[in-house]
Design a protein around this motif. Structure first.
Motif, mmCIF file in Angstrom:
data_model
loop_
_atom_site.group_PDB
_atom_site.id
_atom_site.type_symbol
_atom_site.label_atom_id
_atom_site.label_comp_id
_atom_site.label_asym_id
_atom_site.label_seq_id
_atom_site.Cartn_x
_atom_site.Cartn_y
_atom_site.Cartn_z
ATOM 1 N N TYR A 19 30.089 41.270 -6.538
ATOM 2 C CA TYR A 19 29.679 39.869 -6.472
ATOM 3 C C TYR A 19 28.402 39.702 -5.654
ATOM 4 C CZ TYR A 19 34.100 38.702 -8.621
ATOM 5 O OH TYR A 19 35.155 38.615 -9.490
ATOM 6 N N PRO B 282 32.926 34.654 -6.185
ATOM 7 C CA PRO B 282 33.996 34.671 -7.170
ATOM 8 C C PRO B 282 34.801 33.377 -7.180
ATOM 9 C CG PRO B 282 34.460 36.212 -5.391
ATOM 10 C CD PRO B 282 33.101 35.678 -5.158
ATOM 11 N N ALA B 283 34.970 32.764 -6.009
ATOM 12 C CA ALA B 283 35.702 31.498 -5.929
ATOM 13 C C ALA B 283 35.335 30.790 -4.633
ATOM 14 C CB ALA B 283 37.205 31.744 -5.984
ATOM 15 N N ARG C 120 36.917 27.655 -2.103
ATOM 16 C CA ARG C 120 37.941 26.663 -1.741
ATOM 17 C C ARG C 120 37.228 25.386 -1.327
ATOM 18 N NH1 ARG C 120 39.818 30.845 1.641
ATOM 19 N NH2 ARG C 120 41.671 31.847 0.860
ATOM 20 N N LEU D 12 40.711 25.344 -5.715
ATOM 21 C CA LEU D 12 40.006 26.615 -5.805
ATOM 22 C C LEU D 12 39.214 26.607 -7.108
ATOM 23 C CD1 LEU D 12 39.713 29.457 -4.451
ATOM 24 C CD2 LEU D 12 41.450 30.223 -6.100
ATOM 25 N N VAL E 42 37.094 28.795 -9.485
ATOM 26 C CA VAL E 42 36.891 30.216 -9.748
ATOM 27 C C VAL E 42 35.771 30.397 -10.766
ATOM 28 C CG1 VAL E 42 37.973 32.377 -10.491
ATOM 29 C CG2 VAL E 42 39.337 30.650 -9.294
ATOM 30 N N SER E 43 34.808 31.251 -10.423
ATOM 31 C CA SER E 43 33.733 31.594 -11.350
ATOM 32 C C SER E 43 34.301 32.260 -12.587
ATOM 33 C CB SER E 43 32.755 32.567 -10.694
ATOM 34 O OG SER E 43 32.054 31.960 -9.654
ATOM 35 N N GLN F 21 35.384 34.791 -15.167
ATOM 36 C CA GLN F 21 35.807 36.174 -15.045
ATOM 37 C C GLN F 21 35.785 36.825 -16.421
ATOM 38 O OE1 GLN F 21 36.520 37.687 -11.928
ATOM 39 N NE2 GLN F 21 35.461 35.775 -11.498
ATOM 40 N N LEU G 218 40.919 37.630 -12.687
ATOM 41 C CA LEU G 218 41.210 36.255 -12.291
ATOM 42 C C LEU G 218 42.424 36.199 -11.363
ATOM 43 C CD1 LEU G 218 41.088 33.135 -12.509
ATOM 44 C CD2 LEU G 218 42.428 33.364 -14.615
ATOM 45 N N ILE H 34 41.735 37.206 -7.797
ATOM 46 C CA ILE H 34 41.072 36.150 -7.019
ATOM 47 C C ILE H 34 42.073 35.079 -6.610
ATOM 48 C CG2 ILE H 34 39.364 34.283 -7.123
ATOM 49 C CD1 ILE H 34 37.742 36.145 -8.999
ATOM 50 N N LEU H 35 42.902 34.656 -7.549
ATOM 51 C CA LEU H 35 43.924 33.654 -7.227
ATOM 52 C C LEU H 35 44.835 34.161 -6.112
ATOM 53 C CD1 LEU H 35 44.822 32.529 -10.859
ATOM 54 C CD2 LEU H 35 43.634 31.147 -9.136
ATOM 55 N N LYS I 103 37.155 30.756 -16.805
ATOM 56 C CA LYS I 103 36.962 30.151 -15.481
ATOM 57 C C LYS I 103 38.022 29.087 -15.307
ATOM 58 C CE LYS I 103 33.400 27.412 -14.577
ATOM 59 N NZ LYS I 103 33.978 26.290 -13.902
#
Length: 133
Positions: free
Chosen positions: A16, A23-24, A26, A31, A33-34, A36, A60, A63-64, A124
């Motif tokens: 990244y 990537p994400a 908050r 959240l 998220v870019s 993926q 994804l 990231i979550l 995304k």
């Protein structure tokens, strides 16, 4: 400007940073998220479509998880598909059977595109963070 609260999945921060995006983020209980894609650890695409879709979802989900969230917290999905007329059914069979979960489902927008930097699928999402009220 307020400092961005960036979320990085384990093991992919250098990718990244090299590509100059987060990537994400908050923000206010959500959240963002870019997109993926089905990229390997080095950023190159997986060879076949179904593997790209699975890898995009695994990226994804990493990231979550790093944000203390899961796909169950996702409220909005946007997917980008190269040549959706010929690939949508193959993509959606993987998405629904392996990742989508049970109803109620998040909102979804599917966009047909001509180019995704060598990829065929991108996802995304926006998720409501579990600890946000």
């Amino acid at each position: 400007m307020t400092q961005r609260d960036v979320v990085f999945p384990a093991g992919r921060q250098a990718l990244y940073e090299r590509n100059r995006y987060s990537p994400a983020i908050r923000s206010n209980g959500f959240l963002f998220v870019s997109g993926q894609v089905g990229s390997k650890a080095d950023g190159s695409p997986e060879a076949d479509l179904e593997t790209q879709v699975r890898t995009a979802f695994n990226n994804l989900n990493a990231i979550l998880a790093a944000a203390g969230s899961s796909f169950d917290d996702v409220v909005d999905v946007t997917v980008f598909i190269v040549d959706p007329q010929s690939t949508f059914e193959r993509i959606w069979s993987v998405v629904v059977s392996e990742f989508w979960g049970s109803a109620p489902h998040p909102t979804v927008t599917a966009v047909g595109v001509t180019w995704l930097y060598g990829f065929d699928f991108e996802i995304k999402v926006i998720a409501k963070l579990p600890d946000a009220t």
